[in-house]
Design a protein around this motif. Structure first.
Motif, PDB file in Angstrom:
ATOM      1  N   GLY A  78       0.816  -1.206   0.000  1.00 38.28           N
ATOM      2  CA  GLY A  78       0.000   0.000   0.000  1.00 38.28           C
ATOM      3  C   GLY A  78       0.852   1.258   0.000  1.00 38.28           C
ATOM      4  N   LEU A  79       1.942   1.235   0.744  1.00 40.23           N
ATOM      5  CA  LEU A  79       2.858   2.376   0.757  1.00 40.23           C
ATOM      6  C   LEU A  79       3.527   2.559  -0.601  1.00 40.23           C
ATOM      7  CD1 LEU A  79       4.613   2.051   4.238  1.00 40.23           C
ATOM      8  CD2 LEU A  79       2.727   3.565   3.588  1.00 40.23           C
ATOM      9  N   VAL A  80       3.896   1.455  -1.220  1.00 40.60           N
ATOM     10  CA  VAL A  80       4.514   1.525  -2.548  1.00 40.60           C
ATOM     11  C   VAL A  80       3.605   2.272  -3.512  1.00 40.60           C
ATOM     12  CG1 VAL A  80       5.170   0.152  -4.580  1.00 40.60           C
ATOM     13  CG2 VAL A  80       5.954  -0.518  -2.290  1.00 40.60           C
ATOM     14  N   GLY A  81       2.301   2.034  -3.418  1.00 41.47           N
ATOM     15  CA  GLY A  81       1.345   2.668  -4.311  1.00 41.47           C
ATOM     16  C   GLY A  81       1.250   4.169  -4.162  1.00 41.47           C
ATOM     17  N   LEU A  82       1.772   4.713  -3.088  1.00 42.87           N
ATOM     18  CA  LEU A  82       1.757   6.156  -2.883  1.00 42.87           C
ATOM     19  C   LEU A  82       2.879   6.870  -3.644  1.00 42.87           C
ATOM     20  CD1 LEU A  82       1.163   6.228   0.990  1.00 42.87           C
ATOM     21  CD2 LEU A  82      -0.547   6.497  -0.819  1.00 42.87           C
ATOM     22  N   HIS A  83       3.808   6.109  -4.193  1.00 43.98           N
ATOM     23  CA  HIS A  83       4.988   6.686  -4.834  1.00 43.98           C
ATOM     24  C   HIS A  83       4.936   6.426  -6.341  1.00 43.98           C
ATOM     25  CE1 HIS A  83       5.986   5.992  -0.623  1.00 43.98           C
ATOM     26  NE2 HIS A  83       6.905   6.927  -0.719  1.00 43.98           N
ATOM     27  N   PRO A  84       4.849   7.471  -7.159  1.00 42.77           N
ATOM     28  CA  PRO A  84       4.773   7.274  -8.604  1.00 42.77           C
ATOM     29  C   PRO A  84       5.921   6.456  -9.186  1.00 42.77           C
ATOM     30  CG  PRO A  84       4.177   9.521  -8.063  1.00 42.77           C
ATOM     31  CD  PRO A  84       4.662   8.891  -6.790  1.00 42.77           C
ATOM     32  N   ILE A  85       7.066   6.451  -8.497  1.00 45.72           N
ATOM     33  CA  ILE A  85       8.210   5.708  -9.018  1.00 45.72           C
ATOM     34  C   ILE A  85       7.995   4.199  -8.907  1.00 45.72           C
ATOM     35  CG2 ILE A  85       9.625   5.482  -6.929  1.00 45.72           C
ATOM     36  CD1 ILE A  85      11.993   6.543  -8.662  1.00 45.72           C
ATOM     37  N   GLY A  86       6.992   3.780  -8.092  1.00 42.97           N
ATOM     38  CA  GLY A  86       6.602   2.388  -8.043  1.00 42.97           C
ATOM     39  C   GLY A  86       7.351   1.519  -7.049  1.00 42.97           C
ATOM     40  N   ARG A  87       8.003   2.122  -6.064  1.00 41.97           N
ATOM     41  CA  ARG A  87       8.705   1.348  -5.045  1.00 41.97           C
ATOM     42  C   ARG A  87       8.982   2.248  -3.856  1.00 41.97           C
ATOM     43  NH1 ARG A  87      14.066   2.853  -4.834  1.00 41.97           N
ATOM     44  NH2 ARG A  87      14.911   3.904  -6.694  1.00 41.97           N
ATOM     45  N   LEU A  88       9.405   1.660  -2.764  1.00 43.55           N
ATOM     46  CA  LEU A  88       9.894   2.436  -1.637  1.00 43.55           C
ATOM     47  C   LEU A  88      11.350   2.833  -1.891  1.00 43.55           C
ATOM     48  CD1 LEU A  88       8.496   0.536   1.485  1.00 43.55           C
ATOM     49  CD2 LEU A  88       7.388   2.257   0.049  1.00 43.55           C
ATOM     50  N   GLY A  89      11.794   3.864  -1.193  1.00 39.33           N
ATOM     51  CA  GLY A  89      13.185   4.269  -1.308  1.00 39.33           C
ATOM     52  C   GLY A  89      14.085   3.404  -0.454  1.00 39.33           C
ATOM     53  N   THR A  90      15.377   3.594  -0.623  1.00 41.98           N
ATOM     54  CA  THR A  90      16.359   2.897   0.201  1.00 41.98           C
ATOM     55  C   THR A  90      17.090   3.902   1.082  1.00 41.98           C
ATOM     56  OG1 THR A  90      18.228   3.104  -1.334  1.00 41.98           O
ATOM     57  CG2 THR A  90      16.712   1.245  -1.671  1.00 41.98           C
ATOM     58  N   SER A  91      17.623   3.405   2.178  1.00 37.20           N
ATOM     59  CA  SER A  91      18.393   4.260   3.074  1.00 37.20           C
ATOM     60  C   SER A  91      19.594   4.861   2.357  1.00 37.20           C
ATOM     61  CB  SER A  91      18.865   3.448   4.285  1.00 37.20           C
ATOM     62  OG  SER A  91      17.776   3.010   5.058  1.00 37.20           O
ATOM     63  N   GLU A  92      20.190   4.095   1.463  1.00 38.63           N
ATOM     64  CA  GLU A  92      21.364   4.580   0.735  1.00 38.63           C
ATOM     65  C   GLU A  92      21.018   5.753  -0.166  1.00 38.63           C
ATOM     66  OE1 GLU A  92      22.173   0.925   2.558  1.00 38.63           O
ATOM     67  OE2 GLU A  92      20.545   1.369   1.140  1.00 38.63           O
ATOM     68  N   GLU A  93      19.796   5.751  -0.735  1.00 41.66           N
ATOM     69  CA  GLU A  93      19.387   6.872  -1.587  1.00 41.66           C
ATOM     70  C   GLU A  93      19.221   8.155  -0.771  1.00 41.66           C
ATOM     71  OE1 GLU A  93      16.977   4.775  -5.246  1.00 41.66           O
ATOM     72  OE2 GLU A  93      16.060   4.721  -3.258  1.00 41.66           O
ATOM     73  N   VAL A  94      18.708   8.027   0.444  1.00 40.34           N
ATOM     74  CA  VAL A  94      18.606   9.199   1.308  1.00 40.34           C
ATOM     75  C   VAL A  94      19.994   9.666   1.725  1.00 40.34           C
ATOM     76  CG1 VAL A  94      17.638  10.117   3.437  1.00 40.34           C
ATOM     77  CG2 VAL A  94      16.365   8.413   2.140  1.00 40.34           C
ATOM     78  N   ALA A  95      20.872   8.718   2.015  1.00 41.76           N
ATOM     79  CA  ALA A  95      22.239   9.069   2.402  1.00 41.76           C
ATOM     80  C   ALA A  95      22.974   9.775   1.264  1.00 41.76           C
ATOM     81  CB  ALA A  95      23.001   7.816   2.833  1.00 41.76           C
ATOM     82  N   ASN A  96      22.724   9.363   0.026  1.00 38.17           N
ATOM     83  CA  ASN A  96      23.380  10.022  -1.115  1.00 38.17           C
ATOM     84  C   ASN A  96      23.086  11.517  -1.133  1.00 38.17           C
ATOM     85  OD1 ASN A  96      24.363   7.560  -2.021  1.00 38.17           O
ATOM     86  ND2 ASN A  96      22.729   7.253  -3.522  1.00 38.17           N
ATOM     87  N   LEU A  97      21.823  11.872  -0.950  1.00 37.36           N
ATOM     88  CA  LEU A  97      21.429  13.277  -0.937  1.00 37.36           C
ATOM     89  C   LEU A  97      21.996  13.988   0.286  1.00 37.36           C
ATOM     90  CD1 LEU A  97      19.816  15.720  -1.920  1.00 37.36           C
ATOM     91  CD2 LEU A  97      17.800  14.752  -0.780  1.00 37.36           C
ATOM     92  N   THR A  98      21.953  13.317   1.426  1.00 44.11           N
ATOM     93  CA  THR A  98      22.448  13.914   2.661  1.00 44.11           C
ATOM     94  C   THR A  98      23.922  14.252   2.554  1.00 44.11           C
ATOM     95  OG1 THR A  98      20.800  12.687   3.948  1.00 44.11           O
ATOM     96  CG2 THR A  98      22.702  13.542   5.142  1.00 44.11           C
ATOM     97  N   LEU A  99      24.712  13.334   2.019  1.00 43.93           N
ATOM     98  CA  LEU A  99      26.152  13.601   1.889  1.00 43.93           C
ATOM     99  C   LEU A  99      26.425  14.733   0.918  1.00 43.93           C
ATOM    100  CD1 LEU A  99      26.529  10.927   3.508  1.00 43.93           C
ATOM    101  CD2 LEU A  99      28.571  10.565   2.109  1.00 43.93           C
ATOM    102  N   PHE A 100      25.643  14.821  -0.149  1.00 45.32           N
ATOM    103  CA  PHE A 100      25.833  15.953  -1.060  1.00 45.32           C
ATOM    104  C   PHE A 100      25.619  17.268  -0.326  1.00 45.32           C
ATOM    105  CE2 PHE A 100      23.723  19.159  -3.720  1.00 45.32           C
ATOM    106  CZ  PHE A 100      24.796  19.499  -4.534  1.00 45.32           C
ATOM    107  N   LEU A 101      24.550  17.369   0.457  1.00 43.18           N
ATOM    108  CA  LEU A 101      24.259  18.609   1.173  1.00 43.18           C
ATOM    109  C   LEU A 101      25.322  18.927   2.224  1.00 43.18           C
ATOM    110  CD1 LEU A 101      20.403  18.189   1.605  1.00 43.18           C
ATOM    111  CD2 LEU A 101      21.579  19.801   0.092  1.00 43.18           C
TER     112      LEU A 101
END
Length: 251
Positions: free
Chosen positions: A206-229
């Motif tokens: 059900g959570l997956v359906g809330l995201h147009p990309i069609g999946r949940l994110g990963t912790s590593e994807e959040v970390a990628n953005l965090t390290l850039f900032l």
């Protein structure tokens, strides 16, 4: 090839699992000396052990981020152990009960606000004190897509995550001229151990359906953005709120 955070000192709260652990590992991989702080000392130590095994430098610290004196001691530990503080990820948080405001108990509200909102004030207060002495530093506060959006039955969580965005902007305006940048990240629903252990596969779908990309994110994807900032590549970015949400908020 020089690592991006070589010679820098980083502090990550909620670093024992999920997004915090991914941030800690990536910072260490890029050369930072990392303090991994978490209420769960065993979880923090497990992340540190992984970092040490890969040749990095890290220390574990148990902390209750809702306790201002414990937060002060945590920041002092990082600065004294490694000689300063260049980067901080204020990531620790809890979900809290799922119920509407009229059914929320006062102590439940106070606990969620203490852990998710007040703790970030405590962290920034003491982190910024160290960074001002160095005339440099970068902070990322982990908000959520619910830092601007909302859902029913999570009033304390939504309120706290909105507050993080406001505190981020206020701190950025106050300290940008002193060399300290402050930004916020708003993850969508991320496939963390907490999500996987607390929800069944039907709920996760059900959570997956809330995201147009069609999946949940990963912790590593959040970390990628965090390290850039946190990095010098984001030297002109401060006071802003960046989503990593698979299109959730675009709908």
């Amino acid at each position: 090839m020089t690592k991006e955070f070589a010679g820098k000192v980083a502090l990550v709260t909620g670093g024992g699992s999920g997004i915090g652990a991914a941030c800690a590992r990536q910072l260490a991989e890029e050369g930072a000396r990392v303090v991994v702080a978490d209420m769960n000392l065993a979880g923090a130590q497990a992340v540190v052990d992984t970092i040490l095994a890969a040749g990095g430098t890290a220390s574990a610290r148990q902390v209750d981020v809702s306790d201002p004196q414990a937060v002060k001691a945590m920041v002092e530990f990082a600065a004294e152990t490694y000689g300063g503080l260049d980067c901080a990820v204020n990531n620790a948080g809890i979900g809290g009960p799922l119920k509407p405001i009229a059914e929320y108990e006062i102590d439940e509200w106070q606990h969620v606000i203490a852990v998710n909102q007040n703790s970030v004030f405590y962290c920034m207060k003491y982190e910024i004190e160290v960074m001002l002495r160095q005339a440099k530093g970068s902070i990322v506060n982990m908000s959520s897509i619910l830092g601007t959006n909302a859902i029913a039955n999570a009033p304390a969580y939504v309120a706290a995550k909105h507050a993080l965005v406001g505190m981020t902007k206020s701190a950025a305006i106050a300290y940008s001229a002193s060399g300290v940048r402050v930004n916020a990240v708003g993850p969508g629903y991320i496939r963390t151990p907490l999500v996987e252990s607390s929800l069944d596969e039907e709920s996760i779908s059900g959570l997956v359906g809330l995201h147009p990309i069609g999946r949940l994110g990963t912790s590593e994807e959040v970390a990628n953005l965090t390290l850039f900032l946190l990095s010098d590549r984001a030297s002109f970015i401060t006071g802003s709120y960046h989503l990593v949400d698979g299109g959730y908020a675009a709908q």
